[in-house]
Write an enzyme that holds these catalytic residues in place. Sequence first.
Site, short mmCIF file in Angstrom:
data_model
loop_
_atom_site.label_atom_id
_atom_site.label_comp_id
_atom_site.label_asym_id
_atom_site.label_seq_id
_atom_site.Cartn_x
_atom_site.Cartn_y
_atom_site.Cartn_z
N GLY A 24 22.98 28.17 -7.25
CA GLY A 24 22.40 29.40 -6.54
C GLY A 24 22.34 28.81 -4.91
NE ARG A 91 22.57 31.62 -13.03
CZ ARG A 91 21.78 30.97 -12.46
NH1 ARG A 91 22.33 30.55 -11.09
NH2 ARG A 91 20.58 30.90 -12.40
CG MET A 184 16.30 35.83 -10.91
SD MET A 184 15.00 35.80 -9.45
CE MET A 184 14.84 37.66 -9.28
CG ASP A 208 9.77 27.68 -14.28
OD1 ASP A 208 10.67 28.04 -13.46
OD2 ASP A 208 9.56 28.87 -14.67
#
Length: 236
Positions: A24, A91, A184, A208
């Site tokens: 990202g 990704r 996301m 997390d």
Amino acid sequence: MSNTPTPHIAAKQGDFAKTVLMPGDPLRAKYIAETFLEDAVLVNNVRGVQGHTGTYKGKRVSVMASGMGMPSIGIYSYELFHFYDVDNIIRIGTAGAMHKDLKIRDVVIGMGACTDSNFASQFQLPGTYAPIASYELLRKAVDVVESMGTHYMVGNLLSGDVFYNDNERTTELWQKMGVLAIEMEAAALYMNAARCGKNALAICTISDSMVTGEATTAEERQSSFNDMVKIALEIA
Ligand code: HPA
């Protein structure tokens, strides 16, 4: 092809390898290029979204940031697939654990990606589309992660449009459907790959947990990030 450079990517035809790794964060793209690639060249820096192409164990590989969220990865993956002849986008990112068996630093390989976004509406399908990873990339990633001995799970991600969600029941509802972790971007990437017959995979490390409230330290994030990069580079 006359579509290049694009409004978001200043590279020339041929500047990208057939496989692009997408973290990202642009600084992570730079870190991967400097740490893992040989002879890396900067091929894009529009909006600070760094793209680099180099080699890993003799294979030509690119790395470019996706930015955060589905609108952002939607733009970059579309342009790479359609205008730069890229075949595979992997990704590599972080995700929040939704499944009780996932611990901080574990790896989640997104076989599918549920979403609360409207991204699929552009395809005007007479039903609900199920965004899925490339089986070929998924199978190779599982082989690599098995050989590394890292704890991992394969299953559904949730690609959410909202990080700070006002609805507190959201997590529980997706958990009931066995969703492993929230991030996301994966769903838009999988849909863009499907639409042009290309390949995509999302590999995430758990940063997390929605189950325990735990979060990784900066050092933990860095070392689990390195594991994920190695998986992605091995299958590139
Ligand atoms: N939500 C969405 N994306 C994320 C999260 C999260 O909790 N953690 C890491 N990426």
